[in-house]
Scaffold this motif. Structure first.
Motif, PDB file in Angstrom:
ATOM      1  N   ARG A 106      77.567  25.793  70.901  1.00 43.26           N
ATOM      2  CA  ARG A 106      76.741  26.542  69.942  1.00 43.26           C
ATOM      3  C   ARG A 106      75.834  27.444  70.191  1.00 43.26           C
ATOM      4  O   ARG A 106      75.572  26.760  71.663  1.00 43.26           O
ATOM      5  N   LEU A 107      75.489  28.591  70.184  1.00 44.86           N
ATOM      6  CA  LEU A 107      74.766  29.306  70.602  1.00 44.86           C
ATOM      7  C   LEU A 107      73.697  29.451  68.859  1.00 44.86           C
ATOM      8  O   LEU A 107      73.895  30.279  67.988  1.00 44.86           O
ATOM      9  N   PRO A 108      72.496  29.105  69.733  1.00 45.36           N
ATOM     10  CA  PRO A 108      71.078  29.624  68.587  1.00 45.36           C
ATOM     11  C   PRO A 108      70.568  30.845  68.538  1.00 45.36           C
ATOM     12  O   PRO A 108      70.494  31.147  69.699  1.00 45.36           O
ATOM     13  N   LYS A 109      70.435  30.563  67.699  1.00 48.25           N
ATOM     14  CA  LYS A 109      69.414  32.238  67.127  1.00 48.25           C
ATOM     15  C   LYS A 109      68.129  32.003  67.512  1.00 48.25           C
ATOM     16  O   LYS A 109      67.742  31.280  67.799  1.00 48.25           O
ATOM     17  N   THR A 110      67.950  32.890  67.905  1.00 44.15           N
ATOM     18  CA  THR A 110      66.254  33.288  68.265  1.00 44.15           C
ATOM     19  C   THR A 110      65.707  33.724  67.485  1.00 44.15           C
ATOM     20  O   THR A 110      66.281  33.253  65.941  1.00 44.15           O
ATOM     21  N   ARG A 111      64.234  32.817  67.480  1.00 47.08           N
ATOM     22  CA  ARG A 111      63.935  32.267  65.673  1.00 47.08           C
ATOM     23  C   ARG A 111      62.577  33.886  65.091  1.00 47.08           C
ATOM     24  O   ARG A 111      63.575  34.168  64.165  1.00 47.08           O
ATOM     25  N   GLU A 112      63.317  35.316  65.454  1.00 44.76           N
ATOM     26  CA  GLU A 112      63.515  36.206  65.346  1.00 44.76           C
ATOM     27  C   GLU A 112      64.381  36.663  63.976  1.00 44.76           C
ATOM     28  O   GLU A 112      63.915  37.214  63.185  1.00 44.76           O
ATOM     29  N   LEU A 113      64.925  36.413  64.633  1.00 50.02           N
ATOM     30  CA  LEU A 113      66.249  36.213  63.956  1.00 50.02           C
ATOM     31  C   LEU A 113      67.033  35.090  62.623  1.00 50.02           C
ATOM     32  O   LEU A 113      67.468  35.385  61.419  1.00 50.02           O
ATOM     33  N   ARG A 114      66.479  34.298  62.845  1.00 49.83           N
ATOM     34  CA  ARG A 114      66.381  33.283  61.646  1.00 49.83           C
ATOM     35  C   ARG A 114      65.709  33.827  60.202  1.00 49.83           C
ATOM     36  O   ARG A 114      64.129  34.279  60.598  1.00 49.83           O
ATOM     37  N   PRO A 115      67.050  33.447  59.257  1.00 47.87           N
ATOM     38  CA  PRO A 115      66.068  34.488  58.188  1.00 47.87           C
ATOM     39  C   PRO A 115      64.409  32.836  57.629  1.00 47.87           C
ATOM     40  O   PRO A 115      64.023  32.397  58.271  1.00 47.87           O
ATOM     41  N   ARG A 116      63.860  33.737  56.672  1.00 49.98           N
ATOM     42  CA  ARG A 116      62.914  32.647  56.981  1.00 49.98           C
ATOM     43  C   ARG A 116      62.157  33.610  54.703  1.00 49.98           C
ATOM     44  O   ARG A 116      62.659  34.622  54.663  1.00 49.98           O
ATOM     45  N   ARG A 117      61.960  32.270  54.543  1.00 59.55           N
ATOM     46  CA  ARG A 117      61.575  32.381  53.182  1.00 59.55           C
ATOM     47  C   ARG A 117      60.387  32.582  53.265  1.00 59.55           C
ATOM     48  O   ARG A 117      59.830  32.092  53.261  1.00 59.55           O
ATOM     49  N   ILE A 118      60.291  33.599  51.959  1.00 62.07           N
ATOM     50  CA  ILE A 118      58.496  34.808  51.019  1.00 62.07           C
ATOM     51  C   ILE A 118      58.535  33.649  50.195  1.00 62.07           C
ATOM     52  O   ILE A 118      58.867  33.974  49.254  1.00 62.07           O
ATOM     53  N   LYS A 119      57.357  32.656  50.608  1.00 64.16           N
ATOM     54  CA  LYS A 119      56.528  32.300  49.181  1.00 64.16           C
ATOM     55  C   LYS A 119      55.423  33.046  48.750  1.00 64.16           C
ATOM     56  O   LYS A 119      55.704  34.432  49.100  1.00 64.16           O
ATOM     57  N   VAL A 120      56.898  33.744  46.847  1.00 60.30           N
ATOM     58  CA  VAL A 120      55.592  33.791  45.826  1.00 60.30           C
ATOM     59  C   VAL A 120      54.880  33.125  45.085  1.00 60.30           C
ATOM     60  O   VAL A 120      55.210  32.721  44.591  1.00 60.30           O
ATOM     61  N   ASN A 121      53.678  34.906  45.289  1.00 62.01           N
ATOM     62  CA  ASN A 121      52.299  34.099  44.788  1.00 62.01           C
ATOM     63  C   ASN A 121      52.494  34.618  43.388  1.00 62.01           C
ATOM     64  O   ASN A 121      52.543  35.955  42.851  1.00 62.01           O
ATOM     65  N   SER A 122      51.303  33.872  42.141  1.00 66.46           N
ATOM     66  CA  SER A 122      51.317  34.638  41.547  1.00 66.46           C
ATOM     67  C   SER A 122      50.049  34.550  40.698  1.00 66.46           C
ATOM     68  O   SER A 122      49.015  33.678  41.201  1.00 66.46           O
ATOM     69  N   ASN A 123      48.927  35.617  40.007  1.00 64.57           N
ATOM     70  CA  ASN A 123      47.734  35.679  39.693  1.00 64.57           C
ATOM     71  C   ASN A 123      47.506  34.202  38.835  1.00 64.57           C
ATOM     72  O   ASN A 123      47.530  34.738  37.432  1.00 64.57           O
TER      73      ASN A 123
END
Length: 106
Positions: free
Chosen positions: A89-106
């Protein structure tokens, strides 16, 4: 002789599954250097004195190298030999992990 490997990628790590029938744990050397995963091992000759009709399992030294173009957390790498399968198992660094971006509405 080159053992076969399956490679799985998840969001957090790379997983390698290598076919290692008859390989003792003490005859395996797994290293990670310069973005390369290096696997070296030895399969002992278990067929001395037998007359085979067909023989397909390899014996002797083997060497596999995988170039990993990902940023890997080298301190978190693990390897285990379970039922003739080498699991790395080769864990990825945190910087490489995908990140979900929350979409806000007005």
């Amino acid at each position: 002789f080159a053992p076969r490997f399956d490679i799985v990628e998840t969001e957090t790590e790379l997983q390698l599954y290598g076919d290692m029938p008859g390989v003792p744990q003490e005859d395996l050397d797994v290293r990670y250097e310069n973005e390369q995963l290096i696997i070296h091992g030895k399969v002992p000759d278990r067929n001395q004195g037998r007359r085979f009709v067909q023989e397909e399992y390899g014996v002797g030294d083997f060497h596999r190298t995988f170039t990993v173009g990902e940023a890997i957390d080298t301190e978190g790498i693990t390897a285990e030999l379970r039922n003739g399968v080498l699991i790395i198992r080769l864990p990825k660094t945190r910087e490489l992990r995908p990140r979900r971006i929350k979409v806000n509405s007005n």
